[in-house]
Design an enzyme around this catalytic site. Sequence first.
Site, PDB file in Angstrom:
ATOM      1  N   TYR A  86      52.424 -15.773  54.983  1.00 20.89           N
ATOM      2  CA  TYR A  86      51.034 -16.226  55.039  1.00 20.89           C
ATOM      3  C   TYR A  86      50.275 -15.712  53.822  1.00 20.89           C
ATOM      4  O   TYR A  86      50.713 -14.782  53.140  1.00 20.89           O
ATOM      5  CB  TYR A  86      50.350 -15.814  56.345  1.00 20.89           C
ATOM      6  CG  TYR A  86      50.294 -14.327  56.609  1.00 20.89           C
ATOM      7  CD1 TYR A  86      49.197 -13.574  56.203  1.00 20.89           C
ATOM      8  CD2 TYR A  86      51.317 -13.669  57.283  1.00 20.89           C
ATOM      9  CE1 TYR A  86      49.130 -12.210  56.447  1.00 20.89           C
ATOM     10  CE2 TYR A  86      51.259 -12.318  57.539  1.00 20.89           C
ATOM     11  CZ  TYR A  86      50.170 -11.586  57.117  1.00 20.89           C
ATOM     12  OH  TYR A  86      50.111 -10.236  57.357  1.00 20.89           O
ATOM     13  N   LEU A 180      50.973  -8.738  63.172  1.00 23.05           N
ATOM     14  CA  LEU A 180      49.584  -9.056  63.509  1.00 23.05           C
ATOM     15  C   LEU A 180      48.865  -9.527  62.252  1.00 23.05           C
ATOM     16  O   LEU A 180      49.046  -8.986  61.165  1.00 23.05           O
ATOM     17  CB  LEU A 180      48.885  -7.825  64.072  1.00 23.05           C
ATOM     18  CG  LEU A 180      49.469  -7.277  65.378  1.00 23.05           C
ATOM     19  CD1 LEU A 180      48.720  -6.013  65.803  1.00 23.05           C
ATOM     20  CD2 LEU A 180      49.412  -8.307  66.474  1.00 23.05           C
ATOM     21  N   LEU A 181      48.052 -10.551  62.422  1.00 23.52           N
ATOM     22  CA  LEU A 181      47.260 -11.064  61.285  1.00 23.52           C
ATOM     23  C   LEU A 181      45.875 -10.472  61.314  1.00 23.52           C
ATOM     24  O   LEU A 181      45.282 -10.259  62.305  1.00 23.52           O
ATOM     25  CB  LEU A 181      47.157 -12.592  61.355  1.00 23.52           C
ATOM     26  CG  LEU A 181      48.448 -13.348  61.135  1.00 23.52           C
ATOM     27  CD1 LEU A 181      48.200 -14.845  61.261  1.00 23.52           C
ATOM     28  CD2 LEU A 181      49.012 -13.048  59.773  1.00 23.52           C
TER      29      LEU A 181
END
Length: 181
Positions: A86, A180-181
């Site tokens: 990402y 986790l973002l």
Amino acid sequence: RVTMAGTKRLYRVNDAPQHNFKVMEQRHVASAAALLKGYLSKHKVWIELDEHEVSHWLLTRKDVVYSYVIEDPANPDKVTDMISFYNLPSTILGHPDYNHLKAAYSYYNVATTAPLKDLMEDALVFAKENDFDVFNALDLMDNKSFLKDLKFGEGDGRLHYYLYNYGIPEMPSEDIGVVLL
């Protein structure tokens, strides 16, 4: 003394991927979700993503998330391997020529037909093709298996997860199957 030319040579990324990856599409979601669940469930702490969540969190969206799959040659809708990363950009302050840094972060990766290191080399190629400046990876899951060989530098901090109202004992990072973002 290390020169810029030597540094470029040391960290050179391949021009093309080694494997026959495809951009993950909606038709891959069911198989990718099953593959991901099978992989993540081997960890002590892991997240179970259903098909809707895999579609939401992992289908490629330019400048947000990039996911690639290897299809089973006998069944193109069956995913055998996957890589994803990402985008987490940063602003550069006070530099006359540059004002942003485009950083890729390794997300969820599953290797079944090729070594994870080889698949991650391809992830670096895809990040380069999408104009990323840097590629980061946490030492979670099986990531330690490729970090040194692919010349990832160790960071200067540690990541601590706080999961509200959930008691988890301290454990090695490879037992964590959550990004986790």
